[in-house]
Design a protein around this motif. Structure first.
Motif, short mmCIF file in Angstrom:
data_model
loop_
_atom_site.label_atom_id
_atom_site.label_comp_id
_atom_site.label_asym_id
_atom_site.label_seq_id
_atom_site.Cartn_x
_atom_site.Cartn_y
_atom_site.Cartn_z
N ASP A 1 61.70 83.44 44.35
CA ASP A 1 62.83 83.45 45.28
C ASP A 1 63.04 84.87 45.83
N GLU A 2 64.16 85.08 46.53
CA GLU A 2 64.38 86.38 47.15
C GLU A 2 64.64 87.48 46.12
N PHE A 3 64.96 87.07 44.86
CA PHE A 3 65.15 88.06 43.80
C PHE A 3 63.92 88.18 42.93
N LEU A 4 62.79 87.63 43.39
CA LEU A 4 61.51 87.66 42.70
C LEU A 4 61.55 86.91 41.37
N ARG A 5 62.49 86.01 41.23
CA ARG A 5 62.52 85.17 40.05
C ARG A 5 61.69 83.92 40.31
N LYS A 6 61.00 83.47 39.28
CA LYS A 6 60.18 82.27 39.43
C LYS A 6 61.07 81.05 39.32
N VAL A 7 61.06 80.23 40.33
CA VAL A 7 61.83 78.99 40.34
C VAL A 7 60.88 77.84 40.62
N TYR A 8 61.34 76.65 40.23
CA TYR A 8 60.51 75.46 40.40
C TYR A 8 61.20 74.48 41.33
N GLU A 9 60.43 73.87 42.18
CA GLU A 9 60.93 72.83 43.07
C GLU A 9 60.04 71.60 42.95
N PRO B 1 54.03 49.51 41.24
CA PRO B 1 54.58 50.00 39.97
C PRO B 1 53.76 51.17 39.44
N ASP B 2 54.42 52.30 39.22
CA ASP B 2 53.71 53.50 38.78
C ASP B 2 54.73 54.45 38.15
N LEU B 3 54.65 54.61 36.84
CA LEU B 3 55.58 55.49 36.13
C LEU B 3 55.11 56.94 36.28
N HIS B 4 55.93 57.77 36.93
CA HIS B 4 55.54 59.15 37.17
C HIS B 4 56.76 59.99 37.48
N VAL B 5 56.54 61.29 37.57
CA VAL B 5 57.57 62.23 38.03
C VAL B 5 56.96 63.09 39.12
N CYS B 6 57.83 63.65 39.94
CA CYS B 6 57.34 64.56 40.98
C CYS B 6 56.88 65.87 40.34
N LYS B 7 55.78 66.37 40.81
CA LYS B 7 55.22 67.59 40.24
C LYS B 7 56.08 68.79 40.62
N LEU B 8 56.25 69.71 39.66
CA LEU B 8 57.01 70.92 39.90
C LEU B 8 56.08 72.02 40.40
N VAL B 9 56.49 72.67 41.45
CA VAL B 9 55.70 73.76 42.03
C VAL B 9 56.52 75.05 41.91
N GLY B 10 55.92 76.05 41.25
CA GLY B 10 56.62 77.31 41.05
C GLY B 10 56.44 78.26 42.21
N LYS B 11 57.50 79.00 42.51
CA LYS B 11 57.43 80.02 43.55
C LYS B 11 58.47 81.09 43.26
N ASP C 1 59.76 74.45 21.09
CA ASP C 1 58.68 75.11 21.80
C ASP C 1 59.26 76.00 22.90
N ILE C 2 58.99 77.29 22.82
CA ILE C 2 59.51 78.28 23.77
C ILE C 2 58.41 78.71 24.72
N GLU C 3 58.74 78.71 26.00
CA GLU C 3 57.79 79.15 27.03
C GLU C 3 58.60 79.78 28.17
N ALA C 4 58.53 81.12 28.26
CA ALA C 4 59.35 81.84 29.25
C ALA C 4 59.02 81.42 30.67
N ALA C 5 57.79 81.00 30.92
CA ALA C 5 57.39 80.61 32.27
C ALA C 5 58.10 79.35 32.73
N ARG C 6 58.66 78.58 31.81
CA ARG C 6 59.35 77.33 32.17
C ARG C 6 60.86 77.53 32.24
N GLN C 7 61.34 78.74 32.32
CA GLN C 7 62.77 79.02 32.30
C GLN C 7 63.50 78.32 33.45
N TYR C 8 64.59 77.62 33.08
CA TYR C 8 65.45 76.94 34.05
C TYR C 8 64.67 76.00 34.96
#
Length: 385
Positions: A106-114, A94-104, A73-80
């Motif tokens: 960077d200084e080069f206008l690339r979308k990154v996730y934290e 007890p709670d199985l989960h992951v931290c949510k990724l928030v896209g923003k 499955d390819i999705e350019a919005a999820r790059q790196y």
């Protein structure tokens, strides 16, 4: 002082003495297979390595069940997308989960996730996902994941992150394990049949047949492998399907693996050719084929298994190396080599170092296969303790 009055640490208790006697009695009636298993169990490192290898082959069988997303499955919005580590607890709960990724941006206008651990994505056990086939059955349940397969990048889970095309590395790693180990198993089967047969014939008959086979082995082993691989890779048509390229790569990596096994088998046959049980079989009128494969070959099955286990590590490394260099499997095939091929660019590694994780899997697998093979070889040694 009489011997029976000894004291101190050297004096055996009656219970320990009885256990030693019972153990010696059991050893005397054990078969060769039981003795090998008894010695192998004492090799703790080999036993641990065997468990690791068994886990890898469980991944081979249940790779799609273990995957969380469609590997293709390819999705350019999820790059790196960076890895999201599974968390078992929310505080003390007890709670199985992951931290949510928030896209923003960077200084080069690339979308990154934290990762934003103030928000979480719940992970479900036996979650519903993409469909796959397992033992002829169409299934859509996975070991864990999110129940909605059409979620956005912020609401999905990527245990080991994603690559440049937004594909889930963890799911691709599960699929790649299957293909790389299947190539290794297929190559081992070919080299086992060819090496055992030619080595047995060479050692049993000797003379002209032995010279012909041994000179052929020397010629094959004298060929430089890298130029040969380059030539064979250039000969593969670019429009070949994944299946045809899979078969071709298997033949290539098997080309050199059988020669070492053939020499080991030949040496064993030369040593056993004058044994009493071989002479008795010849006197009884047994055919030469029966003597070779029914009387002589089973006496060193364990050595063949040990050699095959060590060769399996060579097969995995060979496939990974060829695919990494672009000479083996090519996309859309998924293997350890094609996964590492995307990490050749130093800039890519700097942006997404998690793309090197398949290399860790290769190292762990090869070390485990070598430790297991060494344990089998030591256990099969008739002069071992």
């Amino acid at each position: 002082m009489v011997a029976g009055s000894q004291t101190g640490p050297q004096a055996d208790t009656p219970g320990a003495l009885v256990e030693d006697i019972e153990a010696e009695g059991e050893i005397e009636v054990m078969s060769q297979r039981q003795l090998i298993w008894r010695r192998f169990r004492r090799h703790r490192l080999a036993m641990a390595a065997t468990v690791v290898v068994a886990l890898f082959y469980l991944i081979v069988i249940f790779s799609d069940f273990l995957a969380t997303n469609d590997p293709e499955d390819i999705e350019a919005a999820r790059q790196y997308t960076p890895p999201q580590w599974l968390r078992l607890f929310d505080g003390w709960k007890p709670d199985l989960h992951v931290c949510k990724l928030v896209g923003k941006r960077d200084e080069f206008l690339r979308k990154v996730y934290e990762a934003d651990c103030d928000q979480k994505v719940d992970v479900q056990i036996f979650a519903k996902g993409y469909e796959y086939s397992l033992f002829g059955l169409k299934l859509d349940r996975h070991l864990f994941g999110v129940n909605d397969p059409e979620v956005t990048a912020e609401d999905a889970i990527f245990i080991l992150g994603t690559d440049v095309q937004g594909r889930d590395l963890y799911s691709r790693l599960m699929r790649g394990t299957r293909l790389s180990l299947l190539i290794g198993l297929t190559g081992i089967f070919i080299s086992l049949v060819v090496g055992t047969s030619l080595g047995a014939v060479s050692g049993f008959y000797g003379g002209f047949v032995d010279n012909l086979i041994q000179r052929s082995i020397e010629i094959i082993r004298s060929i430089p492998t890298v130029p040969l691989y380059l030539g064979l890779a250039a000969a593969f048509p670019a429009d070949w399907s994944v299946e045809r390229r899979f078969f071709a790569i298997t033949i290539v990596v098997s080309l050199f693996a059988w020669t070492e096994l053939a020499r080991v088998v030949r040496g064993r046959y030369l040593a056993m050719r004058q044994e009493d049980f071989v002479t008795a079989a010849i006197t009884a009128g047994a055919s030469q084929r029966r003597i070779i494969f029914r009387h002589m070959l089973p006496s060193f099955y364990s050595h063949i298994i040990a050699a095959s286990t060590l060769n399996l590590a060579f097969m995995v490394i060979s496939e990974t190396t060829l695919s990494f260099l672009g000479l083996g499997l090519l996309p859309p095939a998924i293997s350890y080599g094609t996964l590492l091929f995307t990490a050749q660019n130093i800039q890519t590694v700097a942006l997404a170092p998690w793309l090197l994780i398949p290399g860790i899997f290769v190292v762990v697998l090869v070390l485990s296969l070598n430790f297991m093979g060494d344990g089998i070889r030591d256990a099969a040694d008739p002069y071992g303790s």
